[in-house]
Design an enzyme around this catalytic site. Structure first.
Site, short mmCIF file in Angstrom:
data_model
loop_
_atom_site.label_atom_id
_atom_site.label_comp_id
_atom_site.label_asym_id
_atom_site.label_seq_id
_atom_site.Cartn_x
_atom_site.Cartn_y
_atom_site.Cartn_z
N HIS A 135 -11.48 -5.51 8.40
CA HIS A 135 -12.31 -5.39 7.21
C HIS A 135 -13.57 -4.57 7.43
O HIS A 135 -14.45 -4.55 6.58
CB HIS A 135 -12.71 -6.78 6.70
N GLU A 159 0.81 -1.22 0.00
CA GLU A 159 0.00 0.00 0.00
C GLU A 159 0.84 1.27 0.00
O GLU A 159 0.46 2.28 -0.60
CB GLU A 159 -0.97 0.01 1.18
#
Ligand SMILES: Cc1ncc(C[n+]2csc(CCOP(=O)(O)OP(=O)(O)O)c2C)c(N)n1
Ligand SMILES: Cc1ncc(C[n+]2csc(CCOP(=O)(O)OP(=O)(O)O)c2C)c(N)n1
Ligand SMILES: [Mg+2]
Ligand SMILES: [Mg+2]
Lengths: 367, 360, 367, 360
Positions: free
Chosen positions: D165, D96
């Protein structure tokens, strides 16, 4: 530098007694027949568990399932290679290793049912640490743990000296954290083995996107001895990991193992691999099934139908037991939200817990 | 008020007159023989606190960039490597995520790592390891082990340094469940709070107001006087409550002094802890004064100051005679050093807010 | 794999016309006498600038100074190697490269006086991007830029095809971002040269803490061709970087160069190197001064006293000019705080700017 | 209220009755021929918005993990690689920080990268590149170039997923100067806001409420109706103002419906933009209702909700008849999925706060 991966068993299950394997064959030779049979048992049982958990997920019993189908040899060989005193840091797919280290598979079921975030005590479960979902982050924890072993003093006795075994995937190798863990491991010469399961895919992204050079070479650039193995050969996985761990313990510094294997199932139950990979590729790997290969090896050495039947039985029993226990699971109490956010008392947590209890009580019997 | 004449104001409150000791008390808290009161800089007080922590528990480790041989770029760890060896005081590779990530692993092994981040602006590469890993490990482990990791961060402005060297990142950490966040304003608190942070069993982000490293203050080596997470009224007043932490506490005391000369009596609260926040003394004060000004160096949007203003407005709703006002850094990146005097709240800007509060 | 670093000039300044240097000597042979003399000019002038800036800092004119003393050959050789169309991403010590690319040294002075955070327009300053103080982060920007070049299409004309040259230090190699930039560069086969100035120290931490294997090998593990050079040899720095950039442009993928050099001064004006390094080490490197070495080379080829005197003169003039312009700098307007936080209009910024103006005005003439 | 019966509540408000179009208006804003109103899921609306952006400007690039061949784990980018090729829609390596860092470099080259972070909890490895680099680049460059990078993050709970999540990280970004932060609540807004975010010249953190990907809603393909940073009153009411964003907007509308049945008239504001926040409609509403409840999924301490509560309390001081109350996730890590129904604010918890507000 580019050599063939270490392979002790041919795809059809014959022991390859070549010059190149001279270093590893003696490690395998030390294994008793019972130990070899246990390799099969572990692989076959975890595969059955995997199938059962997949079914449970489809039936709505689990939020998610993460299959390990196809990676059994890499996991069982390396998992059995670790000594009892070793510490194992998994990613999230190492169900076989978890079971070998003494973690009840129900802990994985509970995690993926959404009952907890792991929550087992590694010290009470074969030093098997928690699953870690942020890709690569566990490699630093493992390296820190291994630094701690080094700081606690050299040993000298391989039967007692501790080492660390850390698992991660081909996709994870791109994360900065994994590179930093190689830096720290090399700098502190930690007693540690990096075990990369290159299953060729990071969800839909092929390993070629992560690296155009074999991944075992990555570690060499950080000054860490590294080796590539056929990860569908449980004997290679065992012999090389066993040797690497024993080399690493007692201050000789980290080692790196890349196991070439394949995720034969979906990434998770949410995934649809038909979107991104060929049938032909899957066929190739099905033809290289690690369990089939090792079964052929054992049969050639005289393992009996009765043995395989017994393992089958054991696997079925585990599956049935897991199913029974899964459907019997009850939701956690609502105040579990507040448990163990901190170790020492914390006023905000106490206040919010009290609020929730009062609020729930306001619904009377409904809560 | 130009940047030039601002700069001169930085050194004005070398040692605010905070009474460290509870007058009702006698000797040291642990009953040992008293060691008395010393006049130390905060840097030195931290050094002594770290030395005491290293001496008290051989699982305490210091880790960071340049903290060993060099003694840290602020010399806070000076002499500690020589005294405790390079397995207790580690000069690590240059990688903040690695630093915090390996500290987590060391904590799993039973160590109590104290990590130094060299400057505020260099904590972000470690953000995942701090907020997604360290902060959540205890929860994830369901309490089977504790994660007593302290992250020391020299923070804040007033030192005229280049980009990334003067920031106030406390909001990020105070928002994150699982972390504790504290910041001493005086050498005395620095000495005690660092030891308490290390002795506690949770991750603590320990924000050291770097512009306060050098002014000296009295340190009572025998008793802390307040707990790690207690806020403290450090000056009594009747008309308005000024609230802040770290380097701003000295600025608030300056402002209160000036207000006094203009006939306004300001009470000053040193937050000391930003997560949790001890609202007892704050609400007690605001209920008496009816007015509050919250002051911080950080940008204002979604900040610790916002949290405090919202909570005072909620919990002291009927006591407030004016809205809670905030004085903060502007919502811009920290500016070039020559403009820090404009950017950072000073006594004048605080008094302007006090005037506005009083005008309601 | 472990070979000697590329060195074209011996420590005493003789050209080493060995077999090993066969690839590089022709690159040097193409240089005109005037170009060779410019190498010296750039090195000598920037060193004088460095000394002057250090003096200005000690006199309170700068908040900080970052000396480049000792690293002139690595910087000048590589900086001149870049073609005009190339993009250069520095760390924060590349003053010589900045000047070669056309950045007025005053921009660096202004940055370190605390007047801005850089603020020059790379497009208007030889494609020399801003100094970046968060260690390693610029390597990703450079790689992204190079990806953009690749996406804009292959070229085929080395005189026009663009490439990227990115600088970083030995300490930076430990940062995850640097490793990730190697991953992306290899994956997208970017037209890019990674130029590592290994000056042996990251503030007080020796390079041995960052890596126990030569750092040029790091890149090999990511599949990037890599080479180690004597970074105090301006001809090696030039020839190898020139070649690497030309190899990289036009889609042939990234290259990595490790230049072994030494920071002869303090890390910055805030640093006291006597706390962590030996006098003897410094002596060794003073004996390998890159400017002295190249001066010997030029003199042996017949460069005149007059030439060196003229360069000396130019350096003195630059120093005097920088001093003059530095003391004449004025503080920025207070509302500069709000300029360019965003490109599009932003209500919070407008509101706070208006507030500050009104507040300043309330002090009457004082503001 | 147990986790079990909570879970059932998630799907209740498939398509809140928000009037998308300004009744006073005619055809498309740009004068082209009208394309009408379609009923789409938010995932599909985003897909169409991204397609339109890719088609409109060939410097727009999509980057992320699994966004190409797979079409993203939520299928938001489905078909776009096939349509625009692998140089416009990039399946990147798994990193990322690398993703955002290279996007910055691409922006320097004149591209307009749209980065997908696969889930909220995976944005933290990129935190330095987002907050210390991307957010500050325009300032550092003194405006010589713009940094039009959009970071798309599927965020929030209600999908029963594992750790990392289901988080709501907006506070971190809304605190950071230099970033803009927006979050659509409906397919219509998703379609328009993603295009506006991409067309703008600043970095935008674009938070997609992942639990709202699947419910369908009407999308007017001809006119946006509101600007990227405008908040909107989406239901009129007189007694209390309910404020939220993303998935919470549907929950607020449910709560308002229930309140109506109990005789309380609640006004609902969809924030749409979290940085900057458009206080016009909010203050207008609170000045009429005298009461406000701010609702969010994120933990409460130092949150966007804190900011809004503090600002309302400051700017509508004389209008408030009760304190501004906040209903948030608890100050704990996001819990295991079976407890998300307890953790996340639901209509019941909102009504409890409304009752408290009305009781003042
Ligand atoms: C930091 C982070 N980014 C993205 C994800 C989403 N994600 C989960 S698994 C995965 C692929 C991992 O691939 P690999 O490391 O090869 O392991 P494998 O799943 O193949 O065992 C991704 C991208 C994540 N969990 N963490
Ligand atoms: C992320 C980050 N961490 C720490 C620092 C503080 N710091 C500034 S320079 C430096 C050493 C850098 O060493 P190296 O990369 O070798 O470059 P050199 O200074 O030797 O040129 C450190 C630790 C920083 N600027 N950024
Ligand atoms: Mg994989
Ligand atoms: Mg260096």
């Amino acid at each position: 530098m580019a050599s063939d991966p270490i392979r002790l068993l041919s795809p059809s299950g014959e022991l390859i007694e070549s010059e190149a394997n001279a270093a590893w064959l003696p490690v395998v030779a030390e294994l008793s027949e019972a130990q070899l049979m246990d390799f099969h048992r572990q692989m076959a049982v975890i595969r059955r568990f995997d199938v059962e958990a997949g079914n449970l997920q489809r039936q709505g019993q689990l939020a998610l399932w993460i299959p390990s189908l196809g990676q059994e040899a890499a996991q069982v060989g390396s998992g059995i290679a670790a000594r009892p005193q070793d510490h194992v840091f998994p990613a999230y797919r190492e169900h076989a290793v978890a079971r070998i280290r003494g973690v009840d598979p129900m802990r994985i079921i509970e995690l993926l049912r959404g009952l907890d975030h792991g929550g087992w005590d590694p010290k009470a479960h074969g030093n098997f640490h928690l699953y870690t979902l942020v890709i690569g982050s566990q490699t630093l924890h493992a390296t820190g743990y291994a630094m701690g072993i080094a700081f606690d003093g050299p040993g000298g006795d391989p039967e007692r000296d501790e080492a660390v075994l850390v698992y991660f995937g081909d996709g994870a190798t791109s994360q900065g954290d994994v590179s930093e863990s190689l830096v720290f491991a090399a700098s502190y010469q930690t007693p540690q083995v990096f075990f990369l399961q290159n299953n060729h895919w990071a969800i839909s992204v092929p390993v070629s996107t992560q690296s155009r050079t074999p991944l075992y070479r990555r570690a060499l650039g950080f000054g860490i001895p590294s080796i590539q193995i056929d990860g569908n050969d449980v004997l290679a996985a065992y012999a090389v990991t066993r040797t690497a761990l024993d080399e690493a313990r007692g201050g000789k510094g980290p080692r790196f193992v890349e196991a070439l294997t394949y995720r034969m199932g979906a990434h998770t139950s949410s995934d649809d691999p038909s979107k991104y990979r060929d049938e032909a590729e899957l066929e190739h790997w099905i033809a290289h099934d690690p369990i089939v290969r090792f079964e052929a090896f054992l049969r050639a050495r005289g393992a009996s139908d009765a043995f395989f039947a017994e393992v089958h039985e054991e696997a079925e029993e585990l599956a049935a037991d897991v199913r029974r226990r899964t459907v019997a699971l009850v939701p956690p109490p609502v105040t579990k939200i507040f448990d163990h956010v901190y170790t020492d008392p914390h006023p905000d947590i106490e206040e919010q817990r009290a609020w929730l209890l009062a609020y729930e009580a306001s619904f009377g019997g409904q809560a | 008020m130009t940047p030039e004449n601002q700069a001169g104001g930085l050194g004005t409150s070398a040692s605010p007159a905070i009474d460290l000791r509870d007058p009702a008390s006698g000797g040291p808290e642990d009953g040992s023989s008293p060691r008395g009161v010393q006049t130390l800089t905060m840097a030195r007080a931290l050094n002594e606190g770290l030395r005491a922590a290293l001496g008290a528990d051989d699982r305490v480790l210091l880790m960071g960039e340049d903290i060993g041989t060099l003694g840290g770029v602020f010399r806070v760890t000076e002499g500690l490597k020589a005294e405790f060896g390079d397995r207790r005081v580690l000069d690590t590779p240059l990688a903040e995520s690695g630093l915090v990530g390996t500290a987590i692993g060391l904590a799993m092994r039973g160590f109590r790592p104290v990590v130094e981040i060299q400057f505020d602006g260099f904590v972000y590469p470690a953000f995942d390891q701090i907020t997604s890993q360290l902060a959540k490990q205890t929860y994830r482990h369901a309490g089977s082990q504790a994660f007593p990791v302290v992250i020391r961060i020299p923070y804040g402005g007033h030192i005229g340094a280049v980009e990334h060297h003067q920031e106030s990142p406390e909001a990020y950490f105070a928002h994150t469940p699982g972390l504790r966040v504290v910041s001493p304003a005086t050498p005395h608190d620095a000495y005690w709070m660092i030891q308490e942070a290390i002795a506690g069993n949770d991750p603590v982000v320990f924000l050291e107001p770097k512009s306060r490293y050098w002014p000296k203050g009295e340190v009572d080596l025998d008793r802390a006087g307040a707990g790690l997470h207690e806020s403290r009224i450090v000056r009594r007043g009747a008309d308005v409550t000024l609230i802040g932490h770290g380097a701003m506490v000295a600025t608030l005391l300056d402002a209160a002094e000036l207000a006094e000369q203009e006939g306004t009596s300001a009470e000053v609260v040193d937050l000391r802890s930003l997560s949790p926040i001890d609202y007892g003394p704050i609400l007690d004060s605001v209920r008496r004064t009816g007015r509050a000004v919250v002051v911080q160096e950080a940008p204002q949007r979604v900040s610790v100051g916002s949290e405090i203003a919202a909570t005072i407005a909620e919990r002291a709703f009927y006591s407030l005679q004016s809205p809670v006002l905030r004085v903060s850094g502007y919502d811009t990146p920290f500016p070039p050093a020559k403009l820090e005097g404009v950017y950072l709240p000073d006594a004048d800007r605080i008094l302007e807010a006090v005037d506005r509060a009083l005008a309601y």
